[in-house]
Design a protein around this motif. Sequence first.
Motif, PDB file in Angstrom:
ATOM      1  N   TYR A  11       0.838  -1.204   0.000  1.00  0.00           N
ATOM      2  CA  TYR A  11       0.000   0.000   0.000  1.00  0.00           C
ATOM      3  C   TYR A  11       0.875   1.257   0.000  1.00  0.00           C
ATOM      4  CZ  TYR A  11      -3.507   3.341   1.759  1.00  0.00           C
ATOM      5  OH  TYR A  11      -4.352   4.420   1.932  1.00  0.00           O
ATOM      6  N   ALA A  12       1.947   1.224   0.790  1.00  0.00           N
ATOM      7  CA  ALA A  12       2.811   2.388   0.931  1.00  0.00           C
ATOM      8  C   ALA A  12       3.503   2.770  -0.373  1.00  0.00           C
ATOM      9  CB  ALA A  12       3.860   2.123   2.017  1.00  0.00           C
ATOM     10  N   GLN A  13       3.681   1.820  -1.281  1.00  0.00           N
ATOM     11  CA  GLN A  13       4.350   2.101  -2.547  1.00  0.00           C
ATOM     12  C   GLN A  13       3.559   3.065  -3.432  1.00  0.00           C
ATOM     13  OE1 GLN A  13       5.170  -1.691  -4.377  1.00  0.00           O
ATOM     14  NE2 GLN A  13       6.492  -2.368  -2.712  1.00  0.00           N
ATOM     15  N   SER A  14       2.284   3.263  -3.110  1.00  0.00           N
ATOM     16  CA  SER A  14       1.453   4.170  -3.901  1.00  0.00           C
ATOM     17  C   SER A  14       1.585   5.620  -3.454  1.00  0.00           C
ATOM     18  CB  SER A  14      -0.024   3.744  -3.809  1.00  0.00           C
ATOM     19  OG  SER A  14      -0.207   2.430  -4.288  1.00  0.00           O
ATOM     20  N   PHE A  15       2.361   5.871  -2.385  1.00  0.00           N
ATOM     21  CA  PHE A  15       2.457   7.206  -1.815  1.00  0.00           C
ATOM     22  C   PHE A  15       3.922   7.593  -1.613  1.00  0.00           C
ATOM     23  CE2 PHE A  15      -1.434   5.201  -0.341  1.00  0.00           C
ATOM     24  CZ  PHE A  15      -2.399   6.152  -0.636  1.00  0.00           C
ATOM     25  N   TYR A  26      16.806   9.095  -6.205  1.00  0.00           N
ATOM     26  CA  TYR A  26      15.405   9.391  -6.524  1.00  0.00           C
ATOM     27  C   TYR A  26      14.904   8.495  -7.663  1.00  0.00           C
ATOM     28  CZ  TYR A  26      11.144  12.083  -7.222  1.00  0.00           C
ATOM     29  OH  TYR A  26       9.824  12.465  -7.321  1.00  0.00           O
ATOM     30  N   PRO A  27      13.712   7.928  -7.537  1.00  0.00           N
ATOM     31  CA  PRO A  27      13.200   6.987  -8.548  1.00  0.00           C
ATOM     32  C   PRO A  27      12.541   7.690  -9.737  1.00  0.00           C
ATOM     33  CG  PRO A  27      11.629   7.139  -6.752  1.00  0.00           C
ATOM     34  CD  PRO A  27      12.810   8.001  -6.356  1.00  0.00           C
ATOM     35  N   PHE A  28      13.344   8.417 -10.517  1.00  0.00           N
ATOM     36  CA  PHE A  28      12.795   9.035 -11.722  1.00  0.00           C
ATOM     37  C   PHE A  28      12.221   7.955 -12.638  1.00  0.00           C
ATOM     38  CE2 PHE A  28      15.828  12.452 -10.596  1.00  0.00           C
ATOM     39  CZ  PHE A  28      14.964  13.545 -10.679  1.00  0.00           C
ATOM     40  N   ILE A  68       8.390  19.577  -4.825  1.00  0.00           N
ATOM     41  CA  ILE A  68       8.363  19.011  -6.181  1.00  0.00           C
ATOM     42  C   ILE A  68       8.640  17.514  -6.145  1.00  0.00           C
ATOM     43  CG2 ILE A  68       9.573  18.980  -8.406  1.00  0.00           C
ATOM     44  CD1 ILE A  68      10.051  21.988  -8.048  1.00  0.00           C
ATOM     45  N   LEU A  69       9.735  17.112  -5.491  1.00  0.00           N
ATOM     46  CA  LEU A  69      10.115  15.699  -5.496  1.00  0.00           C
ATOM     47  C   LEU A  69       9.135  14.834  -4.717  1.00  0.00           C
ATOM     48  CD1 LEU A  69      14.015  15.581  -5.243  1.00  0.00           C
ATOM     49  CD2 LEU A  69      12.533  15.793  -7.238  1.00  0.00           C
ATOM     50  N   PHE A  70       8.502  15.388  -3.703  1.00  0.00           N
ATOM     51  CA  PHE A  70       7.526  14.628  -2.925  1.00  0.00           C
ATOM     52  C   PHE A  70       6.165  14.564  -3.625  1.00  0.00           C
ATOM     53  CE2 PHE A  70      10.572  14.346   0.257  1.00  0.00           C
ATOM     54  CZ  PHE A  70      10.096  13.686   1.373  1.00  0.00           C
ATOM     55  N   GLY A  71       6.015  15.300  -4.724  1.00  0.00           N
ATOM     56  CA  GLY A  71       4.743  15.304  -5.416  1.00  0.00           C
ATOM     57  C   GLY A  71       3.686  16.146  -4.739  1.00  0.00           C
ATOM     58  N   TYR A  72       4.120  17.017  -3.828  1.00  0.00           N
ATOM     59  CA  TYR A  72       3.167  17.819  -3.073  1.00  0.00           C
ATOM     60  C   TYR A  72       2.656  19.012  -3.871  1.00  0.00           C
ATOM     61  CZ  TYR A  72       1.235  20.594   0.775  1.00  0.00           C
ATOM     62  OH  TYR A  72       0.412  21.332   1.586  1.00  0.00           O
ATOM     63  N   GLN A  73       3.504  19.565  -4.749  1.00  0.00           N
ATOM     64  CA  GLN A  73       3.094  20.709  -5.553  1.00  0.00           C
ATOM     65  C   GLN A  73       3.523  20.511  -7.006  1.00  0.00           C
ATOM     66  OE1 GLN A  73       1.160  23.084  -4.800  1.00  0.00           O
ATOM     67  NE2 GLN A  73       1.100  23.020  -2.566  1.00  0.00           N
ATOM     68  N   GLU A 130       7.125  14.466 -16.967  1.00  0.00           N
ATOM     69  CA  GLU A 130       7.263  13.100 -17.481  1.00  0.00           C
ATOM     70  C   GLU A 130       7.942  12.163 -16.483  1.00  0.00           C
ATOM     71  OE1 GLU A 130       9.452  13.373 -21.164  1.00  0.00           O
ATOM     72  OE2 GLU A 130       7.599  13.152 -22.323  1.00  0.00           O
ATOM     73  N   ALA A 131       8.898  12.670 -15.718  1.00  0.00           N
ATOM     74  CA  ALA A 131       9.802  11.790 -14.975  1.00  0.00           C
ATOM     75  C   ALA A 131       9.542  11.693 -13.473  1.00  0.00           C
ATOM     76  CB  ALA A 131      11.248  12.231 -15.198  1.00  0.00           C
ATOM     77  N   ILE A 132       8.790  12.630 -12.913  1.00  0.00           N
ATOM     78  CA  ILE A 132       8.512  12.554 -11.474  1.00  0.00           C
ATOM     79  C   ILE A 132       7.294  11.672 -11.251  1.00  0.00           C
ATOM     80  CG2 ILE A 132       7.712  13.870  -9.470  1.00  0.00           C
ATOM     81  CD1 ILE A 132       9.489  16.127 -10.318  1.00  0.00           C
ATOM     82  N   PRO A 133       7.415  10.645 -10.413  1.00  0.00           N
ATOM     83  CA  PRO A 133       6.282   9.743 -10.166  1.00  0.00           C
ATOM     84  C   PRO A 133       5.063  10.501  -9.659  1.00  0.00           C
ATOM     85  CG  PRO A 133       8.308   8.838  -9.245  1.00  0.00           C
ATOM     86  CD  PRO A 133       8.628  10.245  -9.667  1.00  0.00           C
ATOM     87  N   ARG A 134       3.909  10.126 -10.174  1.00  0.00           N
ATOM     88  CA  ARG A 134       2.652  10.771  -9.765  1.00  0.00           C
ATOM     89  C   ARG A 134       2.082  10.040  -8.544  1.00  0.00           C
ATOM     90  NH1 ARG A 134       0.920  14.321 -13.654  1.00  0.00           N
ATOM     91  NH2 ARG A 134       1.980  14.183 -15.675  1.00  0.00           N
ATOM     92  N   LYS A 135       2.692  10.323  -7.420  1.00  0.00           N
ATOM     93  CA  LYS A 135       2.252   9.714  -6.174  1.00  0.00           C
ATOM     94  C   LYS A 135       1.769  10.795  -5.200  1.00  0.00           C
ATOM     95  CE  LYS A 135       5.249   5.624  -6.321  1.00  0.00           C
ATOM     96  NZ  LYS A 135       6.249   4.821  -5.550  1.00  0.00           N
ATOM     97  N   ILE A 136       0.846  10.411  -4.339  1.00  0.00           N
ATOM     98  CA  ILE A 136       0.271  11.336  -3.366  1.00  0.00           C
ATOM     99  C   ILE A 136       1.107  11.300  -2.086  1.00  0.00           C
ATOM    100  CG2 ILE A 136      -1.747  11.834  -1.947  1.00  0.00           C
ATOM    101  CD1 ILE A 136      -3.432  10.453  -4.120  1.00  0.00           C
ATOM    102  N   PRO A 137       1.510  12.454  -1.565  1.00  0.00           N
ATOM    103  CA  PRO A 137       2.207  12.452  -0.271  1.00  0.00           C
ATOM    104  C   PRO A 137       1.236  12.136   0.857  1.00  0.00           C
ATOM    105  CG  PRO A 137       1.902  14.706  -1.055  1.00  0.00           C
ATOM    106  CD  PRO A 137       1.429  13.806  -2.151  1.00  0.00           C
ATOM    107  N   TYR A 138       1.600  11.171   1.694  1.00  0.00           N
ATOM    108  CA  TYR A 138       0.692  10.738   2.751  1.00  0.00           C
ATOM    109  C   TYR A 138       1.494   9.968   3.792  1.00  0.00           C
ATOM    110  CZ  TYR A 138      -3.344   8.378   4.924  1.00  0.00           C
ATOM    111  OH  TYR A 138      -4.289   7.908   5.801  1.00  0.00           O
TER     112      TYR A 138
END
Length: 237
Positions: free
Chosen positions: A13-17, A135-137, A196-201, A224-232
């Motif tokens: 589950y955590a891999q989605s965030f 970082y997992p680009f 940016i890297l955390f996907g927060y903004q 294109e390269a930053i994973p689209r994950k939700i910070p949580y």
Amino acid sequence: MKWHELNPVYEKYAQSFTGMLTRERWWWESYYSFYKKGEVVTVSNADGIQGYLVYDIHQESKTMTIHEIIHLNEEARLSMLDFLANHDSVIDRVILRTPVQDEMSFLLRNPAVSQQIKPGFMGRIMDVRSCLSKYPFIKTGKSFDFIMKITDPFLSWNDGIIRVLVNEDGEVYIMDMTDTDKELDLSCDIGAFTAILFGYQNPLFLKETGRIQASDMLLHFFNEAIPRKIPYAVDYF
């Protein structure tokens, strides 16, 4: 229910965030069991446990508090919602925490639920170079390099200008720049870069509001390269 049965479900589950903690045994056996006391219910199929929730019921207020709700697929989530609905004779209210972007309320028959946004953990990059190197680009099939300048008022080792190369496989190479006359692709403080890297903004939003200065090509690369994950973060201390 033993921690080693729940931990694999939590880890998937955590891999989605972004921002989720890696839980070691001591975390489950000490902190977790102390702060998240209650009953544990699991949802399983032929592949094993697909979700679980930890809850308790306050009899006087007829309130169920969900300390944690974890699901790996929609079937597991709906099963847990059914479990909550089946308690309508003994509870009047359910309290639970979800990510800001969670769409669970849309699934309810009456989605007019009370919702509050409360700040949680603050993300902080302690070492820019180390963070970037790991970082997992997302692999885009093409390489991209950019020159960036970060300012950090507290950690001086993050200050400076570096050149970053991300190859077609998402691997990162970093070089310190001595030529400060090079045109920058990105200039910002550590807070904006963390967001940016955390996907927060969204980087475009940060550029439009003056929080960063960035080239259009770099913004396209980030998109294109930053994973689209939700910070949580479901844990707190």
